[in-house]
Design a protein around this motif. Structure first.
Motif, PDB file in Angstrom:
ATOM      1  N   ALA A 184     -12.704  29.601  16.178  1.00 30.50           N
ATOM      2  CA  ALA A 184     -12.414  28.641  15.112  1.00 30.50           C
ATOM      3  C   ALA A 184     -13.135  29.046  13.815  1.00 30.50           C
ATOM      4  N   LEU A 185     -14.375  29.503  13.978  1.00 29.49           N
ATOM      5  CA  LEU A 185     -15.184  29.908  12.831  1.00 29.49           C
ATOM      6  C   LEU A 185     -14.565  31.118  12.123  1.00 29.49           C
ATOM      7  N   ILE A 186     -14.052  32.048  12.922  1.00 31.96           N
ATOM      8  CA  ILE A 186     -13.409  33.233  12.341  1.00 31.96           C
ATOM      9  C   ILE A 186     -12.218  32.804  11.482  1.00 31.96           C
ATOM     10  N   GLY A 187     -11.467  31.805  11.965  1.00 29.78           N
ATOM     11  CA  GLY A 187     -10.366  31.267  11.160  1.00 29.78           C
ATOM     12  C   GLY A 187     -10.869  30.700   9.838  1.00 29.78           C
ATOM     13  N   CYS A 207      -6.235  43.706   6.638  1.00 30.90           N
ATOM     14  CA  CYS A 207      -7.665  43.851   6.361  1.00 30.90           C
ATOM     15  C   CYS A 207      -8.421  43.645   7.664  1.00 30.90           C
ATOM     16  N   ALA A 208      -9.601  44.235   7.775  1.00 31.13           N
ATOM     17  CA  ALA A 208     -10.410  44.061   8.985  1.00 31.13           C
ATOM     18  C   ALA A 208     -11.747  43.418   8.630  1.00 31.13           C
ATOM     19  N   MET A 209     -12.098  42.385   9.401  1.00 30.84           N
ATOM     20  CA  MET A 209     -13.398  41.734   9.251  1.00 30.84           C
ATOM     21  C   MET A 209     -14.139  41.875  10.570  1.00 30.84           C
ATOM     22  N   ARG A 210     -15.403  42.289  10.538  1.00 31.76           N
ATOM     23  CA  ARG A 210     -16.179  42.390  11.776  1.00 31.76           C
ATOM     24  C   ARG A 210     -16.995  41.124  11.976  1.00 31.76           C
ATOM     25  N   TYR A 211     -16.903  40.574  13.189  1.00 32.23           N
ATOM     26  CA  TYR A 211     -17.693  39.388  13.561  1.00 32.23           C
ATOM     27  C   TYR A 211     -18.351  39.712  14.892  1.00 32.23           C
ATOM     28  N   GLY A 212     -19.670  39.865  14.901  1.00 32.64           N
ATOM     29  CA  GLY A 212     -20.365  40.274  16.122  1.00 32.64           C
ATOM     30  C   GLY A 212     -19.830  41.618  16.584  1.00 32.64           C
TER      31      GLY A 212
END
Lengths: 234, 234
Positions: A184-187, A207-212
């Motif tokens: 949900a947070l990534i959204g 586009c690419a976003m890194r999360y953890g």
């Protein structure tokens, strides 16, 4: 030139290890993160009484900036589309003489490990590894100025996960690499549109976003943002 | 030890030339003051757009502090009567590793003299001569946190000018050394009780506060604070 020297008292730890994806202001997205202090600043004595406050100010260093040889008086902030120049002291831009960021964050809890404090916070707009310069309590009667004027909160974009992304996130959640809260947070992070200003009108470009340990691919279409993939970083 | 170095970008000019009398937080008393910048930071270009904001953050140096050889994790804040110790990071105390103060002030106007900006502000809790480290706009939707909890605003003391003080202020106002606004402001500054915590229960003891070129004597009695004298500093 006269200067003022501050010690770095700790470092920020966050799932956002790259600048891309970090919200542009604090408290826009409830990202959970924490600050580990260095000796001697992390002693529990130095935090006695801090639980009385719901929010804290963090002063921190824009450590990803290159040193500027000369003072540059103007910047191009993203909210103006990256085209218009404005005075650096009329912005919260990272490119400023002090190199100091100022963020209000929520205080979650104080943890003590090996007699050193770990401060758990919410809503930081700081990347993983950010050096911390000071912690001050947020004083509502002082810091919350009634009737102050400035810019309004930007509206978030509409975000939808497509079927492929849903399936991939299910795998990541089942493997324990992410929680449903993380998803949900990534959204919410993507709704803030982390793309640089000059790219914010692009349609159909991934586009690419890194999360953890996860790379999240997303792209803009005509009605909002589609999350197209979430895969483990090898 | 890792450190971060900031340039001093300007200096604060205020009628409050001594720490005694300076409000303990910003925006409690509408003292008018201004910041003069040093070259190259005072260029008008660096302030373009700042008029859109009603309030600004000032980052400044607690330059009256002596250097601390060692980190002292606890302080005795005035609001606790100067007796109880509390963690330095749970206070806005000036005795802190960073030596940096953070104040929200009103933006009055931008003046340009010899192509250098003078920023006129209201409500500063900084003494005359304070070195300035950064100026950032106050963003209401970010910095004004709804529902934040902490301590309430301290109630001001009741202040009355006695006949002698009234007469002396009349002379100072006729001579052009003060305005009637200054006199009202002096009352508000004294209502904040500038006395150190350990003296705040004293009755009948005269204290002196300097404002511009004037020394103001006041003392506490049973029902509040009496201003007993206002005389020109020789």
């Amino acid at each position: 030139m006269n200067t003022h020297v501050l010690p770095i008292i700790g470092y920020h730890n966050s799932p956002l290890s790259q600048k891309f994806g970090v919200p542009r202001q604090p408290n826009l997205v409830a990202v959970k993160s924490h600050i580990r202090f260095v000796v001697p600043y992390g002693t529990p004595d130095a935090f006695v009484g801090i639980e009385r406050y719901s929010h804290l100010w963090i002063l921190w260093q824009f450590h990803h900036n290159k040193e500027q040889a000369n003072f540059r008086p103007q910047v191009r902030p993203p909210r103006l589309g990256g085209n218009d120049k404005i005075g650096v002291f009329a912005t919260r831009s990272m490119y400023r003489p002090s190199g100091v960021g100022l963020s209000v964050v929520g205080l979650d809890r104080v943890e003590v490990v090996d007699n050193q404090v770990i401060l758990h916070i919410t809503g930081a707009d700081m990347v993983d590894g950010t050096p911390i310069l000071d912690i001050k309590p947020y004083l509502p009667y002082v810091d919350g100025v009634n009737g102050a004027t400035g810019f309004d909160k930007p509206t978030g974009r509409n975000v939808v996960f497509n079927d492929k992304a849903h399936d991939e996130f299910d795998v990541l959640i089942k493997s324990g690499l992410l929680t449903t809260d993380d998803k949900a947070l990534i959204g919410e992070l993507i709704a803030q549109d982390p793309r640089p200003a000059y790219r914010q009108s692009e349609i159909g470009v991934v586009c690419a976003m890194r999360y953890g340990a996860v790379d999240v691919d997303f792209m803009m279409n005509e009605w909002g943002v589609m999350v197209v993939s979430g895969v483990r970083v090898i």
